[in-house]
Design a protein around this motif. Structure first.
Motif, PDB file in Angstrom:
ATOM      1  N   PHE A 112       0.927  -1.055   0.041  1.00 18.36           N
ATOM      2  CA  PHE A 112       0.030   0.026  -0.156  1.00 18.36           C
ATOM      3  C   PHE A 112       0.826   1.174   0.066  1.00 18.36           C
ATOM      4  O   PHE A 112       1.518   1.522   1.097  1.00 18.36           O
ATOM      5  N   ARG A 113       1.005   1.955  -1.080  1.00 17.10           N
ATOM      6  CA  ARG A 113       1.665   3.328  -1.392  1.00 17.10           C
ATOM      7  C   ARG A 113       0.846   4.269  -0.774  1.00 17.10           C
ATOM      8  O   ARG A 113      -0.165   4.767  -1.215  1.00 17.10           O
ATOM      9  N   LEU A 114       1.206   4.870   0.410  1.00 14.16           N
ATOM     10  CA  LEU A 114       0.549   5.920   1.156  1.00 14.16           C
ATOM     11  C   LEU A 114       1.203   7.418   0.688  1.00 14.16           C
ATOM     12  O   LEU A 114       2.190   7.491   0.361  1.00 14.16           O
ATOM     13  N   GLU A 115      -0.028   8.492   0.959  1.00 14.07           N
ATOM     14  CA  GLU A 115       0.483   9.776   0.586  1.00 14.07           C
ATOM     15  C   GLU A 115       0.223  10.375   2.008  1.00 14.07           C
ATOM     16  O   GLU A 115      -0.984  10.648   2.479  1.00 14.07           O
ATOM     17  N   THR A 116       1.234  10.867   2.516  1.00 15.82           N
ATOM     18  CA  THR A 116       1.215  11.504   4.074  1.00 15.82           C
ATOM     19  C   THR A 116       1.797  12.877   4.181  1.00 15.82           C
ATOM     20  O   THR A 116       1.752  13.346   5.324  1.00 15.82           O
ATOM     21  N   ARG A 117       1.605  13.566   3.025  1.00 15.75           N
ATOM     22  CA  ARG A 117       2.228  14.812   3.025  1.00 15.75           C
ATOM     23  C   ARG A 117       1.292  15.994   2.813  1.00 15.75           C
ATOM     24  O   ARG A 117       1.025  16.861   3.615  1.00 15.75           O
ATOM     25  N   LEU A 118       0.734  15.753   1.507  1.00 15.78           N
ATOM     26  CA  LEU A 118       0.294  17.043   0.713  1.00 15.78           C
ATOM     27  C   LEU A 118      -1.435  17.097   0.833  1.00 15.78           C
ATOM     28  O   LEU A 118      -2.036  17.984   0.467  1.00 15.78           O
ATOM     29  N   SER A 119      -2.019  15.909   0.817  1.00 17.27           N
ATOM     30  CA  SER A 119      -3.574  15.824   0.627  1.00 17.27           C
ATOM     31  C   SER A 119      -4.300  16.165   1.889  1.00 17.27           C
ATOM     32  O   SER A 119      -5.339  16.628   1.667  1.00 17.27           O
ATOM     33  N   ALA A 120      -3.797  15.684   3.143  1.00 19.58           N
ATOM     34  CA  ALA A 120      -4.637  15.863   4.253  1.00 19.58           C
ATOM     35  C   ALA A 120      -3.890  16.242   5.489  1.00 19.58           C
ATOM     36  O   ALA A 120      -4.610  16.424   6.684  1.00 19.58           O
ATOM     37  N   ARG A 121      -2.530  15.967   5.459  1.00 20.28           N
ATOM     38  CA  ARG A 121      -1.900  16.087   6.913  1.00 20.28           C
ATOM     39  C   ARG A 121      -2.173  17.580   7.446  1.00 20.28           C
ATOM     40  O   ARG A 121      -1.969  18.609   6.863  1.00 20.28           O
ATOM     41  N   ALA A 122      -2.354  17.494   8.727  1.00 16.94           N
ATOM     42  CA  ALA A 122      -2.403  18.777   9.601  1.00 16.94           C
ATOM     43  C   ALA A 122      -1.179  19.319  10.142  1.00 16.94           C
ATOM     44  O   ALA A 122      -0.190  18.761   9.907  1.00 16.94           O
ATOM     45  N   GLN A 123      -0.996  20.551  10.136  1.00 24.03           N
ATOM     46  CA  GLN A 123       0.373  21.384  10.323  1.00 24.03           C
ATOM     47  C   GLN A 123       0.797  20.784  11.718  1.00 24.03           C
ATOM     48  O   GLN A 123       0.402  20.323  12.785  1.00 24.03           O
ATOM     49  N   GLN A 124       2.218  20.274  11.615  1.00 27.96           N
ATOM     50  CA  GLN A 124       2.849  19.878  12.553  1.00 27.96           C
ATOM     51  C   GLN A 124       2.847  20.717  13.918  1.00 27.96           C
ATOM     52  O   GLN A 124       2.970  22.001  13.724  1.00 27.96           O
ATOM     53  N   LEU A 140       3.040  -1.368   4.474  1.00 26.52           N
ATOM     54  CA  LEU A 140       2.785  -0.089   4.010  1.00 26.52           C
ATOM     55  C   LEU A 140       3.973   0.600   3.534  1.00 26.52           C
ATOM     56  O   LEU A 140       5.216   0.639   4.085  1.00 26.52           O
ATOM     57  N   VAL A 141       3.767   1.299   2.224  1.00 27.95           N
ATOM     58  CA  VAL A 141       5.129   1.823   1.639  1.00 27.95           C
ATOM     59  C   VAL A 141       4.814   3.393   1.701  1.00 27.95           C
ATOM     60  O   VAL A 141       4.229   3.813   1.285  1.00 27.95           O
ATOM     61  N   GLN A 142       5.440   3.927   2.865  1.00 31.61           N
ATOM     62  CA  GLN A 142       5.172   5.285   3.321  1.00 31.61           C
ATOM     63  C   GLN A 142       6.221   5.956   3.854  1.00 31.61           C
ATOM     64  O   GLN A 142       7.524   5.532   3.713  1.00 31.61           O
ATOM     65  N   GLN A 143       6.175   7.099   4.356  1.00 35.70           N
ATOM     66  CA  GLN A 143       7.450   7.904   4.424  1.00 35.70           C
ATOM     67  C   GLN A 143       7.797   8.263   5.871  1.00 35.70           C
ATOM     68  O   GLN A 143       9.077   8.486   6.007  1.00 35.70           O
ATOM     69  N   VAL A 144       7.000   8.118   6.823  1.00 36.92           N
ATOM     70  CA  VAL A 144       7.668   8.630   8.257  1.00 36.92           C
ATOM     71  C   VAL A 144       7.472   7.732   9.338  1.00 36.92           C
ATOM     72  O   VAL A 144       6.454   6.882   9.200  1.00 36.92           O
ATOM     73  N   LEU A 145       8.195   7.607  10.492  1.00 42.26           N
ATOM     74  CA  LEU A 145       7.936   6.781  11.444  1.00 42.26           C
ATOM     75  C   LEU A 145       6.748   6.431  11.853  1.00 42.26           C
ATOM     76  O   LEU A 145       6.160   7.472  12.417  1.00 42.26           O
ATOM     77  N   MET A 146       6.195   5.496  12.124  1.00 39.83           N
ATOM     78  CA  MET A 146       5.236   5.117  13.030  1.00 39.83           C
ATOM     79  C   MET A 146       5.487   4.730  14.345  1.00 39.83           C
ATOM     80  O   MET A 146       4.692   4.887  15.260  1.00 39.83           O
ATOM     81  N   GLY A 147       6.590   4.187  14.666  1.00 43.68           N
ATOM     82  CA  GLY A 147       7.015   3.657  15.875  1.00 43.68           C
ATOM     83  C   GLY A 147       7.224   4.888  16.988  1.00 43.68           C
ATOM     84  O   GLY A 147       7.572   5.918  16.474  1.00 43.68           O
ATOM     85  N   LYS A 148       6.744   4.565  18.194  1.00 42.30           N
ATOM     86  CA  LYS A 148       6.838   5.689  19.105  1.00 42.30           C
ATOM     87  C   LYS A 148       8.218   5.858  19.532  1.00 42.30           C
ATOM     88  O   LYS A 148       9.102   4.890  20.099  1.00 42.30           O
ATOM     89  N   THR A 149       8.765   7.015  19.697  1.00 39.02           N
ATOM     90  CA  THR A 149      10.311   7.409  19.884  1.00 39.02           C
ATOM     91  C   THR A 149      10.178   8.740  20.718  1.00 39.02           C
ATOM     92  O   THR A 149       9.822   9.611  20.193  1.00 39.02           O
TER      93      THR A 149
END
Length: 554
Positions: free
Chosen positions: A297-309, A370-379
């Motif tokens: 599953f290639r995800l889009e995690t940046r420009l479509s819906a992400r809220a501001q950091q 998941l083929v995605q961009q940013v870490l999911m693991g808690k750090t």
């Protein structure tokens, strides 16, 4: 931020491997075209590529530079002689798309390797490319070279070169930060810039469409990047630097509207250039079926819906003491941080993913990847590192380190730009994976370091994550050079229960292999990125058994 700025087991090549690697048919094709950037070049200028593989089709790519539309023909063959093409078609290379042409080749057989090339009206040929389709039915193995974070100024793309020469992969994945948008002397600084690399083109930051196009042209002129595209299909998705650092739906940390115009205009330019220059479809997210073995599953995690950091600098502004900061962040943790409306994927993509996970798992696929961009693991930041820092560090480093320590003591994560900054959105994804009874494997880039996590949600095992090191961009060794990398890694693992292993100092790529019983990542580390041709000098293999949803550390 953590970052510093055929059955599948059949032989891959129908062509003799020695011929391929010593300048045979593909090698000659690669050497035939100019390797400079776009300026003034005409004809086929940047080789070939392929992507978006399916069981019966694949997307082809080339670039033909001209002042007017040029009709090209393409053909595919099971042999590099093209004596008996099995598919062909036509496509137009237009200045409207910067000369980039992307036809679909349909009607192909599953699980096959093919050669392809383009021909111009004057009879000239592009490089010869090699690609493959995805398998159907019983699949014993699928192996992928996984890359992220390739900053041309920090060094040579030896990771691409090694993966190409290894000739052992079925496809490649690029998890983002394929290039960097900064201007000359920003990241890297002039003192960090590798002198044997040409200066950036353009030397300014990429903001307008022409600037993004020129930067792609420069990167794609690198022979090692060009080579990896030539011999493997690539599944790719953007992260932030393909637009601007720490981008989100409505802006970016590295976008200043008062001098760089409307974000929507810049975002559209970045997306257009990416889709021109990369062998990708226009779909923001997609899935890829690997026989009965896996769904990617290639995800889009940046420009479509992400809220501001969220930003710790803003949250801690005006705090007179660490105790005040901890109190403020603790209150923030219980309120805004947990806001359920904050998105990464957005409702449409979340629903698509949830349905896809369910369909894949219920359909008998072993792995959901998941083929995605940013870490999911808690750090969280390892507060023990704060005590080990020497005196006299630059103020900006101390501010970051102190902010990380305060956040950690308040029960907050190190990197608000990762999934850690969006706990409600991550919980929705985890709950979808658990509802589907998925064997979840997350592949992530972005941080420049190598990581391996067990992923959990409210006491239940969700899956594992393999976080890949960068191609060239520096990690903790550039951010905290005063500390031994082994000490950094040990402290981070000790602080974070989900984190089972990390490497804080070396560049390279991941070789990820899926089988019906095991998913494995072999982290391959280069001796250097400052010297061209540096080899892999160390590896680390970590895996998970099907159904375990945890790393096998034995």
């Amino acid at each position: 931020m953590i970052k510093t700025e055929p059955p599948v087991t059949a032989p891959i090549l129908p062509l003799d491997r020695r011929q391929l690697l010593k300048g045979g048919v593909l090698g000659a094709g690669l050497a035939a075209a100019p390797l400079s950037s776009a300026g003034g070049a005409r004809g086929f200028t940047h080789g070939v590529a392929s992507g978006e593989p399916g069981s019966s089709r694949v997307l082809l790519w080339t670039r033909y530079a001209a002042d007017q539309d040029v009709p090209l023909t393409w053909e595919m063959s099971e042999t590099a002689s093209f004596a008996s093409p099995i598919a062909s078609g036509s496509v137009t290379a237009s200045p409207a798309n910067d000369g980039c042409a992307k036809p679909w080749a349909d009607g192909l057989a599953p699980g096959r390797w093919y050669y392809f090339r383009f021909t111009a009206p004057d009879g000239s040929h592009s490089d010869i490319g090699r690609t493959r389709t995805l398998p159907e039915g019983p699949t014993a193995r699928w192996k992928m070279a996984v890359f992220s974070c390739s900053n041309i100024g920090f060094g040579w793309f030896n990771a691409y070169a090694h993966a190409a020469a290894a000739n052992e992969f079925d496809c490649t994945l690029h998890l983002g930060d394929y290039f960097y948008e900064y201007g000359q002397g920003t990241y890297p600084s002039e003192s960090e810039w590798l002198g044997t690399r040409a200066p950036l083109d353009p030397q300014s930051e990429t903001v307008a469409l022409a600037q993004y196009r020129a930067r792609y042209a420069q990167y794609r002129s690198d022979p090692d990047l060009r080579r990896i595209h030539q011999i493997y299909p690539m599944i790719a998705g953007w992260d932030d630097h393909e637009s601007a650092n720490d981008s989100w739906e409505g802006g970016a940390q590295n976008h200043q509207g008062e001098t760089e115009g409307e974000w929507s205009v810049r975002k559209a330019a970045a997306m257009k250039a990416y889709r021109e220059w990369m062998p990708v479809s226009d779909e923001p997210w997609a899935e890829y079926e690997i026989g009965d073995l896996a769904t990617l599953f290639r995800l889009e995690t940046r420009l479509s819906a992400r809220a501001q950091q969220f930003d710790y600098g803003t949250l801690l502004r005006g705090m007179a003491s660490p105790e005040q900061g901890i109190a403020a962040l603790t209150a923030f943790r219980e309120e805004s941080y947990r806001d359920p409306t904050r998105e990464v994927l957005g409702a449409a993509q979340q629903a698509w993913l949830g349905n896809g996970l369910m369909r894949s798992a219920k359909g008998g696929k072993t792995w959901q990847v998941l083929v995605q961009q940013v870490l999911m693991g808690k750090t969280a930041s390892a507060t023990s590192l704060t005590d080990a820092l020497p005196q006299g560090l630059p103020d900006y480093i101390m501010r970051r380190v102190v902010a990380g320590a305060i956040a950690s003591r308040a029960g907050l994560p190190l990197n608000m730009d990762a999934w850690d900054g969006y706990p409600a959105a991550r919980a929705r994804l985890y709950e979808a994976a658990l509802a589907a009874d998925a064997n979840l494997v997350s592949l992530a880039g972005d941080t420049h370091n190598a990581w391996a996590f067990d992923l959990a949600h409210e006491g239940e095992k969700v899956g594992v994550e393999f976080g890949g090191q960068s191609v060239t961009s520096p990690g903790f060794e550039g951010y905290l050079p005063q500390l031994a990398p082994g000490d950094v890694s040990a402290a981070m693992v000790a602080r974070n229960p989900e984190l089972k292993w990390m490497d804080a100092s070396r560049r390279g790529y991941m070789a990820v292999e899926l089988t019906p019983t095991r998913a494995t990542s072999e982290y391959r580390f280069l001796s250097s990125v400052r010297e061209k041709g540096a080899e892999v000098v160390a590896t680390k293999r970590l895996s998970t058994l099907a159904g375990a949803r945890a790393l096998d550390l034995g």
